[in-house]
Design a protein around this motif. Structure first.
Motif, PDB file in Angstrom:
ATOM      1  N   ASP A  53      11.316  11.525  -2.119  1.00 57.64           N
ATOM      2  CA  ASP A  53      12.481  12.344  -2.405  1.00 57.64           C
ATOM      3  C   ASP A  53      13.259  12.434  -1.096  1.00 57.64           C
ATOM      4  O   ASP A  53      12.859  13.138  -0.173  1.00 57.64           O
ATOM      5  CB  ASP A  53      12.049  13.731  -2.877  1.00 57.64           C
ATOM      6  N   GLY A  54      14.306  11.663  -0.981  1.00 63.60           N
ATOM      7  CA  GLY A  54      15.047  11.595   0.272  1.00 63.60           C
ATOM      8  C   GLY A  54      14.792  10.265   0.953  1.00 63.60           C
ATOM      9  O   GLY A  54      14.408   9.292   0.326  1.00 63.60           O
ATOM     10  N   GLU A  55      15.001  10.248   2.250  1.00 63.47           N
ATOM     11  CA  GLU A  55      14.842   9.003   3.002  1.00 63.47           C
ATOM     12  C   GLU A  55      13.372   8.623   3.138  1.00 63.47           C
ATOM     13  O   GLU A  55      12.500   9.476   3.248  1.00 63.47           O
ATOM     14  CB  GLU A  55      15.458   9.139   4.390  1.00 63.47           C
ATOM     15  N   ILE A  56      13.123   7.320   3.165  1.00 65.33           N
ATOM     16  CA  ILE A  56      11.768   6.797   3.352  1.00 65.33           C
ATOM     17  C   ILE A  56      11.447   6.843   4.838  1.00 65.33           C
ATOM     18  O   ILE A  56      12.224   6.388   5.670  1.00 65.33           O
ATOM     19  CB  ILE A  56      11.667   5.357   2.817  1.00 65.33           C
ATOM     20  N   ASN A  57      10.309   7.402   5.159  1.00 66.77           N
ATOM     21  CA  ASN A  57       9.842   7.440   6.537  1.00 66.77           C
ATOM     22  C   ASN A  57       9.094   6.137   6.809  1.00 66.77           C
ATOM     23  O   ASN A  57       8.021   5.915   6.244  1.00 66.77           O
ATOM     24  CB  ASN A  57       8.924   8.645   6.727  1.00 66.77           C
ATOM     25  N   PRO A  58       9.634   5.239   7.644  1.00 71.31           N
ATOM     26  CA  PRO A  58       8.986   3.945   7.871  1.00 71.31           C
ATOM     27  C   PRO A  58       7.551   4.065   8.391  1.00 71.31           C
ATOM     28  O   PRO A  58       6.688   3.288   8.006  1.00 71.31           O
ATOM     29  CB  PRO A  58       9.882   3.266   8.910  1.00 71.31           C
ATOM     30  N   PHE A  59       7.284   5.061   9.241  1.00 69.23           N
ATOM     31  CA  PHE A  59       5.939   5.232   9.777  1.00 69.23           C
ATOM     32  C   PHE A  59       4.961   5.582   8.654  1.00 69.23           C
ATOM     33  O   PHE A  59       3.890   4.979   8.535  1.00 69.23           O
ATOM     34  CB  PHE A  59       5.928   6.315  10.859  1.00 69.23           C
ATOM     35  N   LEU A  60       5.316   6.554   7.812  1.00 71.60           N
ATOM     36  CA  LEU A  60       4.453   6.927   6.695  1.00 71.60           C
ATOM     37  C   LEU A  60       4.307   5.789   5.699  1.00 71.60           C
ATOM     38  O   LEU A  60       3.232   5.545   5.168  1.00 71.60           O
ATOM     39  CB  LEU A  60       4.991   8.168   5.989  1.00 71.60           C
ATOM     40  N   ASN A  61       5.397   5.082   5.446  1.00 72.82           N
ATOM     41  CA  ASN A  61       5.352   3.936   4.549  1.00 72.82           C
ATOM     42  C   ASN A  61       4.316   2.923   5.032  1.00 72.82           C
ATOM     43  O   ASN A  61       3.485   2.447   4.258  1.00 72.82           O
ATOM     44  CB  ASN A  61       6.741   3.305   4.439  1.00 72.82           C
ATOM     45  N   ASN A  62       4.325   2.594   6.309  1.00 72.03           N
ATOM     46  CA  ASN A  62       3.358   1.641   6.861  1.00 72.03           C
ATOM     47  C   ASN A  62       1.936   2.176   6.764  1.00 72.03           C
ATOM     48  O   ASN A  62       1.005   1.424   6.468  1.00 72.03           O
ATOM     49  CB  ASN A  62       3.697   1.293   8.308  1.00 72.03           C
ATOM     50  N   GLN A  63       1.741   3.467   7.013  1.00 74.36           N
ATOM     51  CA  GLN A  63       0.406   4.055   6.910  1.00 74.36           C
ATOM     52  C   GLN A  63      -0.118   3.972   5.475  1.00 74.36           C
ATOM     53  O   GLN A  63      -1.284   3.649   5.254  1.00 74.36           O
ATOM     54  CB  GLN A  63       0.425   5.512   7.367  1.00 74.36           C
ATOM     55  N   TYR A  64       0.730   4.279   4.504  1.00 70.79           N
ATOM     56  CA  TYR A  64       0.324   4.186   3.101  1.00 70.79           C
ATOM     57  C   TYR A  64      -0.050   2.752   2.735  1.00 70.79           C
ATOM     58  O   TYR A  64      -1.040   2.511   2.050  1.00 70.79           O
ATOM     59  CB  TYR A  64       1.438   4.669   2.173  1.00 70.79           C
ATOM     60  N   GLN A  65       0.752   1.789   3.186  1.00 70.43           N
ATOM     61  CA  GLN A  65       0.463   0.395   2.861  1.00 70.43           C
ATOM     62  C   GLN A  65      -0.852  -0.066   3.493  1.00 70.43           C
ATOM     63  O   GLN A  65      -1.633  -0.772   2.854  1.00 70.43           O
ATOM     64  CB  GLN A  65       1.619  -0.501   3.296  1.00 70.43           C
ATOM     65  N   GLU A  66      -1.110   0.332   4.716  1.00 72.52           N
ATOM     66  CA  GLU A  66      -2.365  -0.043   5.373  1.00 72.52           C
ATOM     67  C   GLU A  66      -3.555   0.605   4.670  1.00 72.52           C
ATOM     68  O   GLU A  66      -4.590  -0.023   4.480  1.00 72.52           O
ATOM     69  CB  GLU A  66      -2.325   0.345   6.848  1.00 72.52           C
ATOM     70  N   ALA A  67      -3.411   1.858   4.266  1.00 73.55           N
ATOM     71  CA  ALA A  67      -4.496   2.539   3.555  1.00 73.55           C
ATOM     72  C   ALA A  67      -4.750   1.880   2.202  1.00 73.55           C
ATOM     73  O   ALA A  67      -5.898   1.679   1.797  1.00 73.55           O
ATOM     74  CB  ALA A  67      -4.164   4.014   3.375  1.00 73.55           C
ATOM     75  N   TYR A  68      -3.679   1.500   1.508  1.00 68.94           N
ATOM     76  CA  TYR A  68      -3.812   0.856   0.202  1.00 68.94           C
ATOM     77  C   TYR A  68      -4.538  -0.485   0.329  1.00 68.94           C
ATOM     78  O   TYR A  68      -5.343  -0.852  -0.519  1.00 68.94           O
ATOM     79  CB  TYR A  68      -2.433   0.677  -0.431  1.00 68.94           C
ATOM     80  N   ALA A  69      -4.292  -1.191   1.400  1.00 68.03           N
ATOM     81  CA  ALA A  69      -4.940  -2.489   1.615  1.00 68.03           C
ATOM     82  C   ALA A  69      -6.448  -2.344   1.794  1.00 68.03           C
ATOM     83  O   ALA A  69      -7.191  -3.308   1.586  1.00 68.03           O
ATOM     84  CB  ALA A  69      -4.339  -3.181   2.833  1.00 68.03           C
ATOM     85  N   GLN A  70      -6.927  -1.162   2.152  1.00 66.84           N
ATOM     86  CA  GLN A  70      -8.355  -0.930   2.352  1.00 66.84           C
ATOM     87  C   GLN A  70      -9.073  -0.488   1.081  1.00 66.84           C
ATOM     88  O   GLN A  70     -10.292  -0.328   1.097  1.00 66.84           O
ATOM     89  CB  GLN A  70      -8.565   0.126   3.449  1.00 66.84           C
ATOM     90  N   TRP A  71      -8.358  -0.296  -0.011  1.00 63.16           N
ATOM     91  CA  TRP A  71      -8.999   0.129  -1.255  1.00 63.16           C
ATOM     92  C   TRP A  71     -10.024  -0.917  -1.668  1.00 63.16           C
ATOM     93  O   TRP A  71      -9.888  -2.097  -1.295  1.00 63.16           O
ATOM     94  CB  TRP A  71      -7.970   0.316  -2.348  1.00 63.16           C
ATOM     95  N   PRO A  72     -11.020  -0.535  -2.433  1.00 70.48           N
ATOM     96  CA  PRO A  72     -12.113  -1.471  -2.787  1.00 70.48           C
ATOM     97  C   PRO A  72     -11.615  -2.787  -3.357  1.00 70.48           C
ATOM     98  O   PRO A  72     -10.622  -2.835  -4.072  1.00 70.48           O
ATOM     99  CB  PRO A  72     -12.906  -0.700  -3.825  1.00 70.48           C
ATOM    100  N   ALA A  73     -12.360  -3.817  -3.010  1.00 67.51           N
ATOM    101  CA  ALA A  73     -12.038  -5.169  -3.479  1.00 67.51           C
ATOM    102  C   ALA A  73     -12.329  -5.295  -4.978  1.00 67.51           C
ATOM    103  O   ALA A  73     -13.112  -4.539  -5.526  1.00 67.51           O
ATOM    104  CB  ALA A  73     -12.841  -6.190  -2.695  1.00 67.51           C
ATOM    105  N   PHE A  74     -11.694  -6.237  -5.609  1.00 65.89           N
ATOM    106  CA  PHE A  74     -12.022  -6.571  -6.988  1.00 65.89           C
ATOM    107  C   PHE A  74     -12.285  -8.065  -7.045  1.00 65.89           C
ATOM    108  O   PHE A  74     -11.759  -8.832  -6.263  1.00 65.89           O
ATOM    109  CB  PHE A  74     -10.937  -6.138  -7.967  1.00 65.89           C
ATOM    110  N   SER A  75     -13.117  -8.486  -7.954  1.00 64.05           N
ATOM    111  CA  SER A  75     -13.489  -9.901  -8.025  1.00 64.05           C
ATOM    112  C   SER A  75     -12.567 -10.643  -8.972  1.00 64.05           C
ATOM    113  O   SER A  75     -12.065 -10.083  -9.937  1.00 64.05           O
ATOM    114  CB  SER A  75     -14.936 -10.042  -8.469  1.00 64.05           C
ATOM    115  N   TRP A  76     -12.351 -11.889  -8.680  1.00 69.35           N
ATOM    116  CA  TRP A  76     -11.525 -12.730  -9.538  1.00 69.35           C
ATOM    117  C   TRP A  76     -12.411 -13.313 -10.594  1.00 69.35           C
ATOM    118  O   TRP A  76     -12.205 -14.047 -11.368  1.00 69.35           O
ATOM    119  CB  TRP A  76     -10.842 -13.840  -8.737  1.00 69.35           C
TER     120      TRP A  76
END
Length: 76
Positions: A53-76
């Motif tokens: 809601d409002g402007e995107i905070n680039p620092f928080l955006n990067n933190q969220y993306q890095e945290a999301y990348a660490q979510w558990p793996a899934f198998s193909w």
């Protein structure tokens, strides 16, 4: 809104298609090459969405993306 593709998705980072006249976008891994979806080899992808809601905070955006990348793996 920020859409995040998981690093284990097929062909990550995936190209994005933004519709020229309608308000939607999609990740489009098929743009890079064909692939088959079968009963034995389903296509699975994981995406996250951040809504601000409002402007995107680039620092928080990067933190969220890095945290999301660490979510558990899934198998193909």
């Amino acid at each position: 809104v920020v859409m995040i593709g998981h690093p284990q998705n097929l062909r990550h980072p995936q190209p994005v298609r933004v519709h020229p006249e309608m308000p939607y976008m999609v990740f489009a891994p098929e743009v890079l090459d064909t692939f088959n979806i079968t009963r034995d080899k389903p296509y699975r992808s994981r995406y996250g969405m951040l809504v601000f809601d409002g402007e995107i905070n680039p620092f928080l955006n990067n933190q969220y993306q890095e945290a999301y990348a660490q979510w558990p793996a899934f198998s193909w």
